[in-house]
Design a protein around this motif. Structure first.
Motif, PDB file in Angstrom:
ATOM      1  N   ALA A 126      20.695 -11.957  58.041  1.00 17.28           N
ATOM      2  CA  ALA A 126      21.186 -12.250  59.075  1.00 17.28           C
ATOM      3  C   ALA A 126      20.666 -11.184  60.588  1.00 17.28           C
ATOM      4  N   PHE A 127      20.933 -10.222  60.343  1.00 17.07           N
ATOM      5  CA  PHE A 127      20.163  -9.555  61.556  1.00 17.07           C
ATOM      6  C   PHE A 127      19.050  -9.380  61.897  1.00 17.07           C
ATOM      7  N   GLU A 128      18.366  -8.839  60.492  1.00 14.05           N
ATOM      8  CA  GLU A 128      17.384  -8.624  60.003  1.00 14.05           C
ATOM      9  C   GLU A 128      16.061 -10.494  60.157  1.00 14.05           C
ATOM     10  N   GLU A 129      16.694 -10.912  59.472  1.00 18.02           N
ATOM     11  CA  GLU A 129      15.919 -12.478  60.257  1.00 18.02           C
ATOM     12  C   GLU A 129      15.680 -12.480  61.406  1.00 18.02           C
ATOM     13  N   ILE A 133      19.440 -10.374  66.686  1.00 23.39           N
ATOM     14  CA  ILE A 133      20.271 -11.217  67.256  1.00 23.39           C
ATOM     15  C   ILE A 133      20.924 -12.516  66.427  1.00 23.39           C
ATOM     16  N   VAL A 134      21.597 -12.527  65.931  1.00 26.84           N
ATOM     17  CA  VAL A 134      22.625 -13.858  65.291  1.00 26.84           C
ATOM     18  C   VAL A 134      23.297 -14.869  66.086  1.00 26.84           C
ATOM     19  N   SER A 167      35.830 -15.266  64.184  1.00 29.23           N
ATOM     20  CA  SER A 167      33.710 -16.058  64.246  1.00 29.23           C
ATOM     21  C   SER A 167      33.525 -15.669  62.452  1.00 29.23           C
ATOM     22  N   PHE A 168      32.001 -16.990  62.242  1.00 31.36           N
ATOM     23  CA  PHE A 168      31.432 -16.580  61.596  1.00 31.36           C
ATOM     24  C   PHE A 168      30.101 -16.093  62.237  1.00 31.36           C
ATOM     25  N   ILE A 169      29.135 -15.862  61.193  1.00 23.50           N
ATOM     26  CA  ILE A 169      27.264 -15.689  61.468  1.00 23.50           C
ATOM     27  C   ILE A 169      27.076 -16.497  60.938  1.00 23.50           C
ATOM     28  N   ALA A 170      26.608 -17.471  61.019  1.00 28.64           N
ATOM     29  CA  ALA A 170      25.796 -18.361  60.437  1.00 28.64           C
ATOM     30  C   ALA A 170      24.120 -18.049  59.493  1.00 28.64           C
TER      31      ALA A 170
END
Length: 406
Positions: A14-17, A21-22, A81-84
């Motif tokens: 997530a952070f790389e793509e 910013i996620v 909270s969740f990261i998508a």
């Protein structure tokens, strides 16, 4: 349930793509003692999505790594909270635990223990009971941490002011401890009279308040943006709200050791007495926005940025407005969460937009988390509208060196 290795892989991805910013999924929280104010942009059919006995949804938590404290019926991930990422999701809490120094920086981990704040929108139809949040010492008695908080009232979430746009804060100077104890002892007699010892202040959009621990307050009916410590401790001190809502005494002692439930000296120790009776309470606690940079410089670049929460050692927050058709790259000295409250465009590689109506369980494009490297390098915000401003609110961990000192 994902393993630590799976969570680590998803978080890295997530952070790389997202180039630091996620995107976060909406996090809704019900409260059994509240009445939804209907301004969170959640569909009205979904206000009781957790079930009627859980109460209505009147909070949306932002960049949260702390579970809500809603009693024995609280669901496993409530408040978190969740990261998508790649049609999957990973807890923000797990991602920051596994990638702490990489995402938050060494100081945030070693000095503060990681990401130790969150923010939320609080939206209630009626005023809340007079209550307080414990300091670290008293919260430690129930194995918790204290909960200072702050308020900001965004105009974009307050198209109506609801029933009572006034908040009671503190106690009138000259109030005695015996008067307060007498009110607590009258708990089961209807209205225990606590608000008679306090003072209400008219709330105004575009302004805010600093509310440290131990301060009695009965929030009014504006929809409130609330940066706060990552905790959910409280103690209710009012037995009857507006002659219609009875508050059970268990809410007074919810986060009090059982052997202290009838100890009124102990209950008084939850108060910061001097702060509550401070004759200059408003002068010390009321906040108006402070420009983050020279106004002429910002206007020429097509944006405005203001500190809206400041002066706390636990958190801070900004409001950013990008004018129609403009782009700006903004640098910050700390990682942050953010919520878009108006407009649409892009944030870095991501589309960003403020939703009009959200169904429970649906994804949005309005909430993100920005890593320290991305914040320090600079995040580009582009407003793709020709008529409407793009407005975001940023919430920061403690230690932001740029926060105004007051």
């Amino acid at each position: 349930m994902t393993t630590d290795q799976q969570s680590l892989q998803l978080a890295h991805q997530a952070f790389e793509e997202g180039e630091g910013i996620v995107r976060l999924t909406p996090t809704w929280v019900p409260r059994v003692f509240c009445i939804p104010g209907r301004r969170l942009r959640l569909h009205t059919n979904d206000l009781y999505a957790f079930g009627a006995r859980r109460g209505g949804i009147d909070e949306r938590w932002l960049a949260s790594t702390v579970r809500a404290d809603n009693g024995p019926l609280t669901s496993e991930y409530e408040g978190l909270s969740f990261i998508a990422v790649a049609e999957q999701k990973v807890l923000l809490r797990d991602a920051l635990e596994l990638l702490g120094k990489e995402v938050l920086g060494t100081e945030a981990i070693e000095r503060y223990g990681g990401w130790v704040m969150f923010s939320k929108f609080f939206d209630n139809m009626q005023p809340l009971p007079f209550h307080l949040h414990q300091n670290d010492e008293r919260a430690a008695d129930v194995s918790r941490v204290g909960k200072p908080e702050a308020y900001y009232f965004p105009a974009l979430y307050n198209f109506t002011l609801n029933a009572f746009p006034y908040t009671f804060f503190g106690l009138e100077p000259g109030t005695t401890k015996d008067q307060v104890i007498a009110c607590l002892k009258r708990w089961n007699e209807g209205d225990n009279g606590m608000l008679q010892l306090s003072k209400a202040y008219r709330l105004t959009t575009g302004t805010g308040w600093d509310v440290p621990t131990g301060i009695l307050h009965a929030p009014g009916t504006l929809c409130t943006y609330e940066p706060q410590r990552a905790s959910d401790v409280s103690s209710m001190w009012q037995s009857l709200v507006a002659d219609f809502q009875v508050i059970d005494r268990s809410m007074l002692v919810k986060d009090v050791p059982e052997d202290k439930w009838e100890d009124y000296d102990y209950l008084l120790s939850l108060l910061d007495w001097e702060a509550n009776v401070d004759p200059q309470f408003k002068e010390r606690r009321f906040h108006t926005p402070i420009a983050a940079r020279p106004r002429e410089e910002m206007q020429a670049a097509g944006y405005n940025e203001h500190w809206i929460v400041y002066g706390s050692e636990f958190f801070s927050a900004k409001e950013v407005t990008v004018q129609p058709g403009r782009s700006v790259t903004l640098r910050d000295e700390g990682a942050y969460g953010l919520i878009c409250v108006q407009g649409y465009g892009r944030i870095g590689k991501h589309p960003i937009s403020a939703p009009t109506l959200i169904r429970f369980g649906e994804m949005t494009e309005d909430e993100f988390f920005v890593s320290l490297p991305a914040a320090q390098q600079g995040v580009t915000l582009s407003n793709h509208s020709s008529t409407e401003p793009l407005v975001i609110l940023k919430h920061f961990n403690p230690g932001n060196s740029e926060m105004p000192i007051i």
